[in-house]
Design an enzyme around this catalytic site. Structure first.
Site, PDB file in Angstrom:
ATOM      1  N   SER A 112       0.840  -1.196   0.000  1.00  0.00           N
ATOM      2  CA  SER A 112       0.000   0.000   0.000  1.00  0.00           C
ATOM      3  C   SER A 112       0.884   1.258   0.000  1.00  0.00           C
ATOM      4  O   SER A 112       1.699   1.439  -0.905  1.00  0.00           O
ATOM      5  CB  SER A 112      -0.959  -0.054   1.191  1.00  0.00           C
ATOM      6  OG  SER A 112      -2.026   0.854   1.044  1.00  0.00           O
ATOM      7  N   ASP A 252      -9.713  -5.622  -4.127  1.00  0.00           N
ATOM      8  CA  ASP A 252      -8.767  -4.698  -3.513  1.00  0.00           C
ATOM      9  C   ASP A 252      -9.177  -3.242  -3.708  1.00  0.00           C
ATOM     10  O   ASP A 252      -9.750  -2.868  -4.738  1.00  0.00           O
ATOM     11  CB  ASP A 252      -7.398  -4.914  -4.164  1.00  0.00           C
ATOM     12  CG  ASP A 252      -6.225  -4.495  -3.319  1.00  0.00           C
ATOM     13  OD1 ASP A 252      -6.402  -3.639  -2.435  1.00  0.00           O
ATOM     14  OD2 ASP A 252      -5.121  -5.029  -3.567  1.00  0.00           O
ATOM     15  N   HIS A 279      -7.448  -6.143   0.065  1.00  0.00           N
ATOM     16  CA  HIS A 279      -6.211  -5.383   0.220  1.00  0.00           C
ATOM     17  C   HIS A 279      -5.133  -6.113   1.017  1.00  0.00           C
ATOM     18  O   HIS A 279      -4.009  -5.630   1.101  1.00  0.00           O
ATOM     19  CB  HIS A 279      -6.544  -4.042   0.906  1.00  0.00           C
ATOM     20  CG  HIS A 279      -5.503  -2.979   0.761  1.00  0.00           C
ATOM     21  ND1 HIS A 279      -4.955  -2.626  -0.461  1.00  0.00           N
ATOM     22  CD2 HIS A 279      -4.899  -2.170   1.681  1.00  0.00           C
ATOM     23  CE1 HIS A 279      -4.071  -1.659  -0.281  1.00  0.00           C
ATOM     24  NE2 HIS A 279      -4.006  -1.364   1.003  1.00  0.00           N
TER      25      HIS A 279
END
Length: 301
Positions: A112, A252, A279
Site C-alpha cells: 500500500s 482490492d 487489500h
C-alpha cells in the site's frame, strides 16, 4: 532479533528511534525488508511475511516507520505536512539498512503506502536493491480515490448516506462514520471475518496515535485530504530498473486501474491478482502469497 536504531531528524532536538525485528539469519542469504502501509499504521499486519523464513529460508526485516508503533511518536507534528514527507521515511529506511549492514544487498517489499514509498526509493537506483515487490499499491492517489469511489458506490445506500453526511459535516471522527468505514473495509481491506488479530492491532495503534495518517492521508481511504492527495509516481515509473513483482486482489482498494501504470512502465515486471482477496492477500490467501513472493525472490521473474 529485535532492537532499535537511533535516527537523527532535522528539527527534533533528541534522536528518534526506529524499532525493528529480524526473522531468520541476515547472513544466510539476501534479506527482504518490508515497508508497511498507512501511512501511519504499523508492521503488525505484515507479520505473515515471516513465513518466508520457513518456506524459502529468506530472512525478513520488519520495522515501524517514524510516528508509528514501537518507533518514536511525534504527536506535536500533527498537521505538519512539511515534516511528514517521503524524504523523511526514505532517510529512515536508509538508516536502518546501514545499521543492519545490508544496504549493499537486499530486496524490498512495500504494501500500500509502503509500495508508494518503495517505488519512489527504487527510482533513485539504490545500488543494493536487487528486486522490488509492490503489493496492493497505487501509482497515483488520483487513481486510488477514483477506484475507491467506484467501490464506495456499490455499498448499501444507507452506508453511503452515512459517509456522505459526516464528510459534509466534518464529523468524520464520529462512531457512526467510523462504523461505515469499517463496513467498506470488510469488503475491500480484509474480507476475513473476524479480521486477524495482527490486522486488528493496526487499528488499535491508529486509534492511539493518528498523527501520520491524518496528516498525510486523511479521515479514510476514499476521503483523502492530506499531503498525499496529489501524489503520483506515474512520470517516474520508467526509472525503476530492478525486477518487480506486482500484486493486488480482485476486491482490492488497489483495483487493476490503480496498478496498471506500474505494469506498463517497469521494464522487468510480473503481475498477479489474487482471486479471493482484497487489500490484504498476505492473510486472505496467505499460503499462496508467501509461495509467490518466495518463488520470485529465489527464482526471479
Amino acid at each position: 532479533m529485535e532492537g532499535t536504531v537511533e535516527f537523527n531528524v532535522d528539527g527534533i532536538d533528541t534522536p528518534c528511534k526506529t524499532w525493528y525485528k529480524v526473522f531468520g539469519d541476515l547472513k544466510s542469504r539476501r534479506p527482504l525488508v518490508a515497508l508497511h502501509g498507512g501511512p501511519g499504521v504499523t508492521h503488525n499486519y505484515l507479520l505473515s511475511l515471516a513465513d518466508l523464513v520457513g518456506t524459502h529460508a529468506i530472512p525478513v526485516v520488519l520495522y515501524d516507520q517514524l510516528g508509528n508503533g514501537n518507533s518514536t511518536h511525534l504527536q506535536d507534528k500533527m498537521g505538519d505536512t512539511s515534516f511528514w514527507t517521503e524524504k523523511l521515511f526514505i532517510a529512515q529506511l536508509e538508516g536502518l539498512l546501514d545499521h543492519l549492514g545490508i544496504r549493499d544487498d537486499f530486496d524490498l517489499l512495500g504494501h500500500s503506502w509502503g509500495g508508494m514509498l518503495g517505488a519512489r526509493f527504487a527510482t533513485t537506483h539504490p545500488p543494493g536493491l536487487k528486486s522490488l515487490i509492490l503489493s496492493d499499491s497505487p501509482a497515483s492517489m488520483e487513481l486510488w480515490v477514483e477506484a475507491a469511489n467506484k467501490l464506495r458506490a456499490q455499498l448499501p445506500q444507507d452506508v453511503q448516506d452515512t459517509l456522505d453526511k459526516h464528510e459534509a459535516a466534518g464529523t468524520t471522527d464520529s462512531e457512526e462514520y467510523q462504523g461505515a468505514v469499517m463496513f467498506f473495509y470488510s469488503r475491500h481491506l480484509c474480507r476475513l471475518d473476524p479480521m486477524p488479530q495482527d490486522v486488528q492491532d493496526v487499528f488499535q495503534w491508529l486509534q492511539k496515535d493518528p498523527t501520520v495518517y491524518m496528516t498525510m492521508n486523511g479521515p479514510s481511504e476514499f476521503h483523502v485530504t492530506g499531503s498525499l492527495k496529489d501524489w503520483s509516481i506515474i512520470d517516474d515509473i520508467h526509472l525503476i530498473n530492478v525486477p518487480t513483482l506486482l500484486l493486488n486482489g480482485r476486491y482490492d482498494e488497489a483495483q487493476d486501474s490503480v496498478v496498471v501504470p506500474y505494469f506498463r512502465g517497469i521494464q522487468k515486471v510480473k503481475w498477479f491478482t489474487f482471486a479471493e482477496s482484497s487489500h490484504m492477500p498476505q492473510y486472505e490467501e496467505r499460503e499462496k502469497y508467501v509461495q509467490l513472493v518466495g518463488e520470485f525472490l529465489t527464482q526471479g521473474l
